[in-house]
Design a protein around this motif. Structure first.
Motif, mmCIF file in Angstrom:
data_model
loop_
_atom_site.group_PDB
_atom_site.id
_atom_site.type_symbol
_atom_site.label_atom_id
_atom_site.label_comp_id
_atom_site.label_asym_id
_atom_site.label_seq_id
_atom_site.Cartn_x
_atom_site.Cartn_y
_atom_site.Cartn_z
ATOM 1 N N ASN A 49 -1.731 -2.824 -5.082
ATOM 2 C CA ASN A 49 -1.942 -3.592 -3.860
ATOM 3 C C ASN A 49 -0.631 -3.932 -3.166
ATOM 4 O O ASN A 49 -0.583 -4.798 -2.304
ATOM 5 N N LYS A 50 0.428 -3.236 -3.542
ATOM 6 C CA LYS A 50 1.698 -3.474 -2.872
ATOM 7 C C LYS A 50 1.816 -2.558 -1.672
ATOM 8 O O LYS A 50 1.385 -1.402 -1.714
ATOM 9 N N VAL A 51 2.427 -3.072 -0.616
ATOM 10 C CA VAL A 51 2.600 -2.278 0.596
ATOM 11 C C VAL A 51 3.914 -1.523 0.488
ATOM 12 O O VAL A 51 4.959 -2.124 0.288
ATOM 13 N N ILE A 52 3.838 -0.215 0.611
ATOM 14 C CA ILE A 52 5.029 0.604 0.446
ATOM 15 C C ILE A 52 5.315 1.341 1.747
ATOM 16 O O ILE A 52 4.403 1.895 2.352
ATOM 17 N N VAL A 53 6.561 1.334 2.142
ATOM 18 C CA VAL A 53 6.982 2.171 3.259
ATOM 19 C C VAL A 53 7.509 3.454 2.657
ATOM 20 O O VAL A 53 8.459 3.434 1.886
ATOM 21 N N VAL A 54 6.848 4.568 2.977
ATOM 22 C CA VAL A 54 7.188 5.807 2.280
ATOM 23 C C VAL A 54 7.587 6.905 3.242
ATOM 24 O O VAL A 54 7.267 6.885 4.419
ATOM 25 N N HIS A 55 8.250 7.877 2.673
ATOM 26 C CA HIS A 55 8.445 9.141 3.351
ATOM 27 C C HIS A 55 7.110 9.873 3.398
ATOM 28 O O HIS A 55 6.325 9.791 2.471
ATOM 29 N N ASP A 56 6.865 10.604 4.506
ATOM 30 C CA ASP A 56 5.515 11.155 4.696
ATOM 31 C C ASP A 56 5.129 12.152 3.617
ATOM 32 O O ASP A 56 3.951 12.377 3.370
ATOM 33 N N SER A 57 6.115 12.755 2.939
ATOM 34 C CA SER A 57 5.707 13.797 1.994
ATOM 35 C C SER A 57 5.037 13.250 0.748
ATOM 36 O O SER A 57 4.375 13.995 0.056
ATOM 37 N N ILE A 58 5.178 11.973 0.461
ATOM 38 C CA ILE A 58 4.480 11.465 -0.718
ATOM 39 C C ILE A 58 3.348 10.526 -0.344
ATOM 40 O O ILE A 58 2.677 9.976 -1.216
ATOM 41 N N TRP A 59 3.114 10.375 0.925
ATOM 42 C CA TRP A 59 2.056 9.458 1.367
ATOM 43 C C TRP A 59 0.716 9.862 0.785
ATOM 44 O O TRP A 59 -0.039 9.044 0.252
ATOM 45 N N THR A 60 0.407 11.151 0.903
ATOM 46 C CA THR A 60 -0.917 11.606 0.463
ATOM 47 C C THR A 60 -1.103 11.392 -1.030
ATOM 48 O O THR A 60 -2.178 11.007 -1.485
ATOM 49 N N ASP A 61 -0.033 11.632 -1.810
ATOM 50 C CA ASP A 61 -0.179 11.450 -3.253
ATOM 51 C C ASP A 61 -0.503 10.008 -3.567
ATOM 52 O O ASP A 61 -1.357 9.715 -4.407
ATOM 53 N N LEU A 62 0.207 9.086 -2.911
ATOM 54 C CA LEU A 62 -0.017 7.685 -3.228
ATOM 55 C C LEU A 62 -1.418 7.239 -2.847
ATOM 56 O O LEU A 62 -2.005 6.381 -3.506
ATOM 57 N N VAL A 63 -1.940 7.817 -1.778
ATOM 58 C CA VAL A 63 -3.270 7.390 -1.348
ATOM 59 C C VAL A 63 -4.358 8.086 -2.161
ATOM 60 O O VAL A 63 -5.290 7.454 -2.641
ATOM 61 N N HIS A 64 -4.202 9.399 -2.314
ATOM 62 C CA HIS A 64 -5.305 10.161 -2.904
ATOM 63 C C HIS A 64 -5.295 10.083 -4.412
ATOM 64 O O HIS A 64 -6.312 9.828 -5.039
ATOM 65 N N ARG A 65 -4.127 10.293 -4.984
ATOM 66 C CA ARG A 65 -4.106 10.405 -6.421
ATOM 67 C C ARG A 65 -3.987 9.055 -7.092
ATOM 68 O O ARG A 65 -4.524 8.843 -8.166
#
Lengths: 335, 627, 537
Positions: free
Chosen positions: C440-456
């Motif tokens: 539940n932490k808000v992370i500012v990420v580089h776009d290349s790992i965004w999908t992994d953090l959301v999906h996986r």
């Protein structure tokens, strides 16, 4: 029959697949690594403690010499003893003995880091070895009395901070804490560097072993602002406690004058801040008078000394709104 | 018997369901994951229920048919699987609309009924083999009140579903319209698909003709054109052929007189055949059959028979080409091109209407009719050049009507199969013959050579066009209901035949409905994907219109007629109204068929094509003479 | 008269006519037999290039800025049925990530890898193989011999520069197969309407994948016109133009149906974004200007490999002499002119240059060798004699030179690209985040790992992509707090970081680094932001 057999198998697989369902659940399991920073447990030295009132300060001596009772608001309240060189170590044992007899908690400020003030090694210890010796002597002088030590104001925040200084400070923290004292590393004040930057430096300077950090030492930022800043910083360094120097922040910081860069030095408008007290707000251990109120900031702002100046003291007392009117009037009339 | 099946069905179904539940609980209790346990349970219970039904419920059908159990098993799995999937899919749609409990029970009951029906009529039955007696024709099956009620019920159910699930309805309709639009384009473009198909020399060079033949010309009240037509037909470039006008003498003395005059003029060319007196229905097939009988009686040797309409003007060299094509391709039918020529009416060609302001009204009528005339002309252009070829290649072949030549062998085969060469009950005999040719395995050769097309004219009025179309569409319906297409050897050919027979209807309705579908998609705020899907048929419709414009230009160049801007505008703006007109004709034909009115509606001809430019002939009747 | 006719078929013959399935099979067998040698060569090429491209593609090259965005959009299309996890503002036509989402939907792509970038790599491998195969086919259809076509395919498939840029999930890598397909269908020997319609629709798909493909419209149009047959020319033109225009028109139609075609307050608009892209972007300068960003980019490309680009440039004049190669030469000329023009040139533009360069180099060598299809008899081709021997000699020398140069220059460059074993810093950072950070932490990420953090890993609330943090009003308005910063160092080190990413720079001031991965500009430091700091609204 092979074609039929293939269709049979395919049919059963399809039916089975439909039954199993689809979709996957995200993996939310956490396996936290062992923390790579081990923070020492907090000792809470100020808990149930009384602060020691130093009777041998420059202010008290001036008061005795001139019979200035109007200085009582300052001299009757605890403040920290600065140990600016090995010479200052001489008076330490007597102070700690007296504090121990009275059951009070003394606060010291170690202010002898090499290249102190970024003056090209003109101030402070000549080198690391001398500094280590100083620390050893300090530990000896303190003896078995657990004290609070504010470590090196402006050391971690200085422009000339580097990895070597960080290591030095970490050694100092270790030396002092292993001797049973509580160390608060100086962290600057809320209008200077960002908490993130200070946190990085503090982590390099051994805050993990220290009790916490000191905010607003010798500065005049408001307590509210200092508390906010200190909370932010505390979260970044393992929830360490911190202390705020409220000796001279009663009127807040002097307004920023773009034409001058020494408006911080002995400003006209300044006042004593909140009196030294143990607080129970989250992470705030105590409000202390670390910088001696009345001591001049330097040869500027109308002063020609680095030592005690009655003008500064009277300004401070007169403007302190939390003091009774009589004391304020007395200070005002004395200057 | 039926009650036994139903009770056994329900009993076994319930029992297997209980067993399945127990199995599921057992598996989960044993530690298997829920999904896997469910899958195993489903597979096992399906097999159990199959075995139970196979041995008990449907014993009557499956007795002594152990060898074909695999087929039954496969059908059973498919049917049950499909019904399960439909229930699964249907529930989330229905539940919010009608509530969970009604949705659940409704789906359960529907599923049970559906399963019973598929078991009874498909999974556990075996079709009789092909060598057995022929199945009753579709017409009689359709006539049964139960079937009719079922059809009406299905239509109503679909409409109800359409109202509830607008998006799904739009998707289905859009896909269907897309299919129709793509088929339209395929029909239109087939000829130009490969450059070789458009090569001027693709039909070859005809050599010396070798086959004798007969041209039959049914005529009825054709005093205006009979003489000219017969004259021309008698003078074609072929050494050995006869022309037989078929005339109903008592009804039609004027045409009879002209015909006999021509017969007298060309004694070994023209022979008049009499329409049989013993029928009270007048249609082409009866006359054609009578003519064939006359040929038998008179012992004329013929290898082919051609059909001409009373107003047809054959090209002089047509018969040589037909002869050559018969021998070169071995086809059973050679269909030659028919082309309507007048895409814009000249006011002078139309008769002056009675009443006030005749000249103005005639001018108005001429200019306002250009749109449908042009569309009609282009229709023939596309039909004979491209669409017939595609249908011939696909071996599903409604024919074009006239300028069609049949090989004797084929006619004899028809005679053997049906007792007569032309079906006397059918309204458009030519349509059915095409299907029958595919059934019997005779190929059709389509020949469209610009110079040799038979030139015809568009009907006089829009009403005439509509009546013509009603007749044709009714003919298509009749061919469909007679069920000859069921005899086509391969299943995909049957599907194709139904599609082609019904295509006129599909096309008209699809194009008319396309803008409404898009409006519905936009107004109903369907997902954007659905709206985009709904625009594709419209886009293809625009492409069709663009190609029509280009084709009109090509037509004008080929037949040396001047195409004006208003003709182009007529084609572009009149495309949609034309399809509306065709839809109207389709509906009318359907209604007429349902009410059982099959009589022949004749279109009148006024000889307008005779004065069209590009006409290669010396003797041209003046319009006053023709009138 | 005697019946001098062919035997008419019997009634039952139709029943015995071969079924559709058998006809198809027979047709396939004849086709395979005719093209057997080419198929064998093609399979070998696919295996070789597939191996070179695929081995080591998960570790080299490092992550860059755009692939993660496209993959996140494909993810949101598949799992949320939206064109973008943020609001879609028509920066690119969506067909590129629609294709990725379609492939993922078919093969459950996002679940098969632990990183979306890895799935993107798989898609790029497929695109590379398809492009290479189409390049081979196009070479053959243009008239190259098998050797020249193989050469073109190898030049494209083994070039180190193409390897680097081909491994990144860029839209240009998806445009290339469509463009090649369009040209392949244009040069179809059968010249049917179907081929022309397919070509137009392939070009339309290329334009819908990345709208910058539209600059190649003149070259494509020229190719179509060059390959028309008089006999069905009008129909082919009308149908194919319409099909291509309609397909491309679906994009503005889509915008229109959503009410976002014209600029207006409070919503994105296609035309608004188009105007910004054409006029509002900072120009990169012309490649002819040695100080411009474009010249720097070219210099950077030449570091990976200079042969293919420069040889392609050198092959243009030769190709212009050959009628059949002129449209392809025009393609390459247009792509180079884009760099000369001085407008905005994206840094992956080299992808648009390489396949055509490979084709033209092979074509030029083939022309010089006297390929009869390319070079009509005449002054350019002597059938025999000294001129002929000279030409063949030159061609052989050129081929040998090409082979030598590429082997000597490429092999040592390819090797390190295939043998990197170190994990990418961002990938390691993702694993660290998954292990150590509550979801539940808000992370500012580089776009290349965004999908992994959301999906996986199911972070909820969703991580925020760094470049959306300050540019998307919806994000700015809903920014409650920021807990972690996970972006590569190059974001902090750009000169105007404080203007471009003010919130990031500000947040870092209140954060302390808790983990570090990698080194240099690729270094990724995970910053934990103080709990007691709130981003300014």
């Amino acid at each position: 029959m092979t074609g039929r057999y293939r269709r049979l198998v395919a049919g059963m697989v399809t039916i089975a697949a439909l039954g199993v369902g689809c979709g996957r659940q995200p993996d939310t399991s956490l396996h936290p690594d062992p923390p790579n920073i081990r923070y020492a447990p907090l000792r809470h030295p100020f808990h149930d403690a009384t602060l020691y009132v130093d009777t041998n300060t420059a202010t008290t001596r001036w008061q005795k010499a001139h019979g200035a009772d109007w200085l009582d608001p300052i001299t009757s309240r605890p403040q920290a003893r600065w140990i600016n060189s090995p010479r200052d170590l001489a008076g330490v044992p007597r102070m700690v003995t007296r504090a121990k007899d009275r059951g009070e908690l003394p606060v010291f400020v170690a202010y002898y880091i090499p290249n102190r003030g970024c003056t090209d090694f003109k101030q402070g210890a000549p080198d690391a070895a001398a500094y280590d010796a100083y620390l050893r002597d300090l530990v000896d002088a303190l003896g078995a009395v657990s004290s609070v030590i504010v470590l090196e104001p402006d050391a971690a925040t200085a422009d000339c901070y580097n990895a070597g200084r960080g290591k030095l400070l970490a050694r100092a923290v270790k030396a002092l804490t292993s001797a049973g004292h509580s160390v608060y590393l100086d962290a600057g004040h809320s209008r200077w560097r960002s908490p993130g930057e200070i946190a990085t430096r503090l982590l390099q300077s051994g805050i993990a072993d220290a009790e916490g950090f000191a905010v607003n030492v010798a500065n005049r930022q408001t307590t509210t602002d200092s508390y906010r800043w200190g909370l932010e910083l505390s979260d970044l360094v393992g929830d360490r406690d911190f202390i705020i120097d409220t000796s001279r922040n009663g009127s807040g910081p002097p307004p920023d004058d773009p034409g001058r860069d020494d408006e911080w030095c002995n400003p006209r408008r300044q006042a004593l801040g909140a009196p030294p007290q143990i607080t129970h707000r989250p992470h705030l251990a105590a409000l202390l008078w670390i910088k001696a109120p009345g001591e001049s900031d330097g040869k500027c702002g109308g002063e020609h000394t680095y030592l005690f100046s009655p003008t500064q003291a009277s300004n401070l007392i007169a403007a302190a709104r939390w003091l009774p009117q009589a004391e304020r009037a007395a200070a005002r009339s004395a200057s | 018997m039926r009650k036994r099946e139903v009770s056994l069905f329900l009993l076994i179904g319930g029992g297997v369901a209980v067993l399945g539940h127990a199995l599921l609980a057992m598996l989960i209790g044993a530690g298997v994951g829920a999904d896997l346990a469910n899958a195993i349970q489903i597979v096992l219970t399906l097999q159990l229920s199959f075995l139970a039904h196979d041995f008990l419920t449907w014993r009557r059908h499956t007795f002594d048919r152990a060898a074909r159990r695999y087929g039954r098993w496969w059908r059973f799995q498919t049917a049950r699987g499909a019904s399960a999937v439909l229930s699964l899919v249907g529930f989330p749609f229905l539940a919010p609309v009608v509530g969970i409990a009604p949705a659940y029970w409704g789906l359960l009951i529907t599923g049970t009924v559906a399963n019973f029906c598929t078991d009874r009529f498909w999974s556990f039955t075996h079709h009789k083999s092909r060598t057995s007696m022929p199945t009753p024709p579709v017409a009689s099956r359709l006539a049964r009140p139960a079937t009719r009620a079922a059809l009406v019920g299905a239509v109503l159910a679909m409409l109800a579903l359409a109202v509830v699930f607008v998006d799904a309805f739009l998707v289905v309709v859009s896909l269907f319209m897309l299919l129709v639009a793509v088929t339209t384009l395929a029909f239109q473009l087939y000829k130009w698909w490969r450059p070789e198909n458009n090569d001027p020399g693709r039909y070859g060079d005809p050599d010396a003709p070798q086959l004798p033949g007969v041209i039959l010309v049914p005529m009825r009240h054709e005093e205006a054109v009979a003489g000219h037509t017969l004259e021309r037909l008698a003078n074609l470039d072929h050494p050995d052929y006869w022309v037989m006008p078929i005339i109903d003498h008592p009804d039609d003395p004027g045409t009879a007189a002209i015909a006999h005059a021509k017969a007298a003029e060309y004694p070994d060319r023209v022979l008049v055949a009499a329409y049989p007196e013993d029928t009270d229905v007048h249609n082409k097939p009866i006359g054609l059959n009578a003519a064939v009988r006359l040929l038998e009686e008179t012992g004329i040797d013929y290898e082919w028979i051609g059909i001409a309409d009373a107003e047809d003007l054959f090209h002089a060299g047509l018969l040589r080409m037909v002869d050559y094509r018969f021998r070169h391709t071995g086809a059973g039918i050679v269909q030659c091109g028919v082309q309507l020529m007048n895409f814009s009416a000249h006011p002078a060609q139309l008769p002056l209407p009675a009443g006030r302001l005749p000249r103005l009204r005639r001018w108005l009528r001429a200019n306002a009719s250009g749109w449908w005339r042009a569309a009609n002309v282009l229709e023939y252009y596309k039909w004979f050049q491209s669409r017939l070829k595609l249908q011939a290649a696909a071996k599903v072949m409604p024919l074009g009507g006239n300028t069609v030549f049949f090989r004797r062998r084929f006619l004899d085969a028809l005679h053997m199969r049906y007792g007569a060469s032309w079906d006397e009950d059918c309204l458009t005999e030519d349509c059915k013959i095409g299907i029958v040719a595919s059934v019997l395995g005779y190929s059709v050769d389509v020949v469209y050579i610009d110079e040799m097309v038979t030139r015809e004219e568009t009907p006089d009025t829009l009403g005439g066009l509509v009546r013509q179309r009603v007749r044709w569409m009714q003919g298509f319906i009749q061919v469909f209901t007679q069920g000859e297409w069921l005899e086509l050897p391969r299943p995909w050919q049957k599907v194709l035949a139904v599609y082609v027979l019904g295509f006129q209807f599909f096309q008209a309705f699809a194009i008319v409905f396309a803008p409404f579908a898009l409006a519905l998609a936009v107004g109903h705020k369907s997902p954007v994907a659905v709206a985009l899907l709904a625009t594709i048929p419209l886009g293809l419709g625009l492409l069709t219109t663009a190609l029509d414009l280009q084709m009109l230009h090509q037509f004008g160049r080929t037949f040396e007629q001047k195409v004006r801007l208003r003709d182009y505008l007529g084609v572009a703006l009149g495309a949609y109204p034309y399809q509306v007109m065709l839809s109207v004709a389709g509906l009318w034909a359907l209604l007429r068929h349902l009410r059982g009115r099959n009589n022949w509606v004749k279109t009148t001809h006024s000889g307008a094509h005779l004065t069209a430019p590009g006409h290669v002939d010396a003797r041209v009747l003046a319009p006053s003479e023709a009138a | 008269m005697t019946d001098a006719t062919l035997d008419l078929p019997d009634i039952t013959e139709n029943a015995r006519a071969p079924s559709l399935r058998r006809q198809i099979r027979r047709g396939a067998q004849t086709w395979i037999a005719r093209h057997l040698i080419s198929l064998v060569i093609l399979l070998a090429l696919l295996a070789l290039v597939g191996a070179v491209h695929g081995i080591g593609m998960s570790t080299f090259p490092g992550y860059v800025d755009d692939p993660g965005t496209y993959l996140s959009q494909a993810w949101s299309l598949q799992y949320e049925h939206r064109l973008s996890p943020y609001s879609y503002f028509y920066d690119h036509a969506p067909a590129g990530w629609i294709q990725i989402a379609a492939w993922s939907g078919l093969t459950n792509g996002f679940d098969r890898y632990d990183s979306a970038i890895a799935f993107g790599n798989e898609c790029m491998l497929i695109a590379k193989l398809v492009s290479m195969a189409l390049l081979f086919v196009l070479g053959r259809r243009l008239g190259f011999g098998r050797i020249a076509a193989t050469g073109a395919a190898l030049l494209f498939g083994l070039c180190p520069l193409e390897l680097v840029y081909g491994r990144w999930t860029f839209l240009d890598n998806l445009v290339t197969p469509w463009l090649l397909l369009a040209f392949v269908l244009t040069y179809s020997p059968r010249r049917s309407i179907g081929a022309a319609v397919g070509a137009a629709m392939a070009f339309g798909m290329a334009a819908l994948t990345k709208e910058t493909a539209l600059v190649l419209l003149p070259a494509f149009g020229w190719a179509v016109l060059q390959n028309l047959d008089r006999r069905n020319r009008p129909q082919v033109l009308v149908t194919s133009v319409f099909a291509g225009a309609f397909l491309m028109g679906l994009y503005p139609l889509f915008a229109l149906l959503k009410g976002e075609l014209l600029p207006g307050p409070g919503h994105n608009s296609l035309i608004g974004t188009a105007i910004w892209q054409l006029a509002g972007r900072a120009a990169s300068g012309s490649v002819l200007d040695p100080d411009s960003a474009t010249a720097d980019q070219l210099h950077g490309w030449l570091q990976y490999d200079r042969w293919l680009l420069l040889l392609g440039l050198a092959a243009i004049p030769v190709a212009l002499l050959v009628r059949r190669l002129r449209p392809v030469a025009l393609v390459l000329i247009i792509q180079w002119l884009v760099m000369v023009r001085g407008g905005y040139v994206p840094f992956m533009h080299v992808i648009n240059l390489l396949p055509w360069s490979a084709l033209l180099v092979a074509g030029a060598v083939s022309t010089i060798a006297g390929n009869p299809t390319l070079v009509p008899p005449g002054w350019l081709r002597a059938a025999s004699g000294a001129a002929h021997r000279a030409r063949v000699g030159v061609a052989v020398l050129l081929t040998l030179g090409l082979v030598t140069v590429t082997t000597v220059s490429w092999a040592p460059r390819l090797r390190p690209m295939m043998t990197v074993t170190q994990e990418q810093p961002l990938h390691s950072a993702t694993t660290w985040l998954a292990d150590n950070v509550p979801r539940n932490k808000v992370i500012v990420v580089h776009d290349s790992i965004w999908t992994d953090l959301v999906h996986r890993y199911g972070f909820n609330p969703r991580p925020i992509m760094i470049y959306k943090l300050d540019s998307d009003p919806a994000v700015r308005d809903n920014l409650g707090r920021v807990d972690y910063l996970v972006v590569p160092d190059w974001y902090y080190r750009t000169g105007d970081a404080a203007q471009k990413y003010p919130t990031l720079v500000e947040a870092r001031k209140h954060a302390v680094a808790v983990a570090t991965f990698g080194a240099g500009t690729d270094r990724v430091q995970i910053y934990r932001v103080s709990d007691h700091w709130k981003p300014p609204t």
